[in-house]
Enzyme design. Structure first.
Site: not given
Ligand code: NDP
Length: 295
Positions: A95, A170, A239
Site C-alpha cells: 500500500s 487504497k 501510513k
Molecule cells: P508486515 O509488517 O507484516 O511485513 C512487512 C514486510 O516488509 C516484511 O516482509 C518485512 O521484512 C518487509 N520489510 C520491511 N522493511 C523492509 C526493508 N527495509 N527492506 C526489505 N524488506 C522490508 O506488513 P504486512 O504484510 O501486513 O503489509 C505489507 C503491505 O501490505 C503494507 O503496505 C500494508 O499496508 C499492506 N496491507 C496489509 C494488510 C494486512 O491485513 N496485514 C491488508 C492490506 C494491505 P521482515 O520480515 O524482515 O520484517
C-alpha cells in the site's frame, strides 16, 4: 511462469502461497529465515538477495511496508535493478504512495521494465481465501498483462487509472476505515457506558444506517470476543491514512475528517508502538471511558 515474490509479511505470505500453487516461484524476504521456511513449506525456491530473486523472473511482486522500502531495494550490487531483465513486469502490492510509485516507475521504465501499483484490500483472511480486492495503477496494456497473475490472490482486480491511481484508491479506502474505527469505537463506548449492552448496540447498529465494515465484521469478531488478533499493524494504517490525507490535499480537497483520523492514528501509534494491531485504538477509547465492549 517464473515469478519472484519479495516481502513475506503478514499479508505477503498468504498471497505468495497462491502464487506458489500456480507458478514457478522464488521468494526473498529481508529476514531470510522466513523465506527459507516458506520455501520448504511451499516447495519453491529461495533467493539470498533481491538481485538473485528477480534474475530471470518474468513477473516480480513486492509487498513491503511502504513505498520507501520498495525504493530502497532498487539500488546496490544486490539490488533489484541489478537483477531485473528487460521486459519483466513488476507489480508492487505494497500500500504505497503515488509520488514514490511514479518515481520508481520512471526508473524501471528507463531499463525496459513495466511497473504497476497493485495494493490489496481484504486483510489476511482475504489473502488466505484468495478473495482480495486489487487496485491497479498503470497503462491498459500493463493491466491486461498483470491481471491473470493478480487473480491468483484477487477476486476483484480493478484498473483504477495511471501509475499511482491504485495507491490513491487504497489510501482513501484505508483513511475511511480509520474514520469508522474511531467513530464506531467512540459511539459504542458511550452506549455501553450509558448501560446498553455492547452486543445489543452492535446488533441494532448493524440493522441500521450507521453500520460499516468495522461494525459488521471487526467489532463482532475481534472486539466483542476480546480476541484482538494482530493481523495488520496500526503503524501501517497510520501510513495509509497519512497518504490518504495528503492525496486529498493534492486534489485541493480540505478533508478535515480524514486529516483528524490521520492525526488520531499518529497519536495512537506513538502511544501503542510499532507492533500494535490497528484495532488497539479501540482499547484506548475503552480505557479512557473505563468500560469494555464485551459480547
Ligand atoms: P508486515 O509488517 O507484516 O511485513 C512487512 C514486510 O516488509 C516484511 O516482509 C518485512 O521484512 C518487509 N520489510 C520491511 N522493511 C523492509 C526493508 N527495509 N527492506 C526489505 N524488506 C522490508 O506488513 P504486512 O504484510 O501486513 O503489509 C505489507 C503491505 O501490505 C503494507 O503496505 C500494508 O499496508 C499492506 N496491507 C496489509 C494488510 C494486512 O491485513 N496485514 C491488508 C492490506 C494491505 P521482515 O520480515 O524482515 O520484517
Amino acid at each position: 511462469m517464473r515469478i519472484a515474490f519479495l516481502g513475506l509479511g503478514a499479508i505477503g505470505t498468504p498471497m505468495a502461497v497462491h502464487i506458489a500453487k500456480a507458478h514457478d516461484l522464488t521468494v526473498w524476504n529481508r529476514t531470510g529465515s522466513k523465506a527459507e521456511a516458506f520455501a520448504v513449506a511451499h516447495a519453491c525456491s529461495v533467493a539470498t538477495s533481491p538481485r538473485a530473486a528477480v534474475a530471470g523472473a518474468e513477473v516480480v511482486i513486492t509487498c513491503l511496508s511502504t513505498s520507501a522500502e520498495v525504493e530502497g531495494l532498487l539500488d546496490g550490487p544486490e539490488g533489484l535493478l541489478a537483477g531485473l531483465g528487460k521486459g519483466a513486469l513488476f507489480l508492487d502490492c505494497t500500500s504505497g504512495d503515488p509520488g514514490t510509485t511514479r518515481k520508481i516507475g520512471a526508473r524501471l521504465a528507463s531499463i525496459g521494465v513495466e511497473f504497476a501499483d497493485a495494493p490489496v484490500s481484504g486483510g489476511t483472511n482475504g489473502a488466505e481465501a484468495g478473495t482480495l480486492t486489487v487496485m491497479v495503477g498503470g497503462s491498459d496494456a500493463i493491466f491486461q498483462r498483470a491481471r491473470p497473475v493478480l487473480e491468483c490472490f484477487g477476486r476483484r482486480v480493478e484498473h483504477m487509472g495511471p501509475l499511482g491511481a491504485g495507491d490513491a484508491m487504497k489510501a482513501v479506502n484505508n483513511a475511511l476505515l480509520a474514520v469508522n474505527l474511531f467513530a464506531v469505537g467512540e459511539g459504542l463506548t458511550a452506549l455501553v457506558k450509558s448501560g446498553i449492552s455492547a452486543q445489543k448496540a452492535v446488533e441494532v447498529l448493524n440493522a441500521s444506517s450507521g453500520r460499516s465494515f468495522v461494525s459488521e465484521y471487526l467489532v463482532p469478531e475481534r472486539v466483542l470476543t476480546r480476541l484482538f488478533p494482530v493481523t495488520f499493524r496500526l503503524a501501517l494504517l497510520d501510513k495509509d491514512a497519512r497518504i490518504g490525507a495528503e492525496f486529498l490535499e493534492g486534489q485541493g480537497v480540505a478533508g478535515p475528517v480524514l486529516h483528524l483520523a490521520s492525526a488520531l492514528l499518529a497519536q495512537a501509534r506513538a502511544e501503542l508502538g510499532e507492533e500494535a494491531d490497528y484495532l488497539a485504538p479501540i482499547q484506548l477509547i475503552e480505557q479512557e471511558a473505563g468500560v469494555e465492549l464485551r459480547g
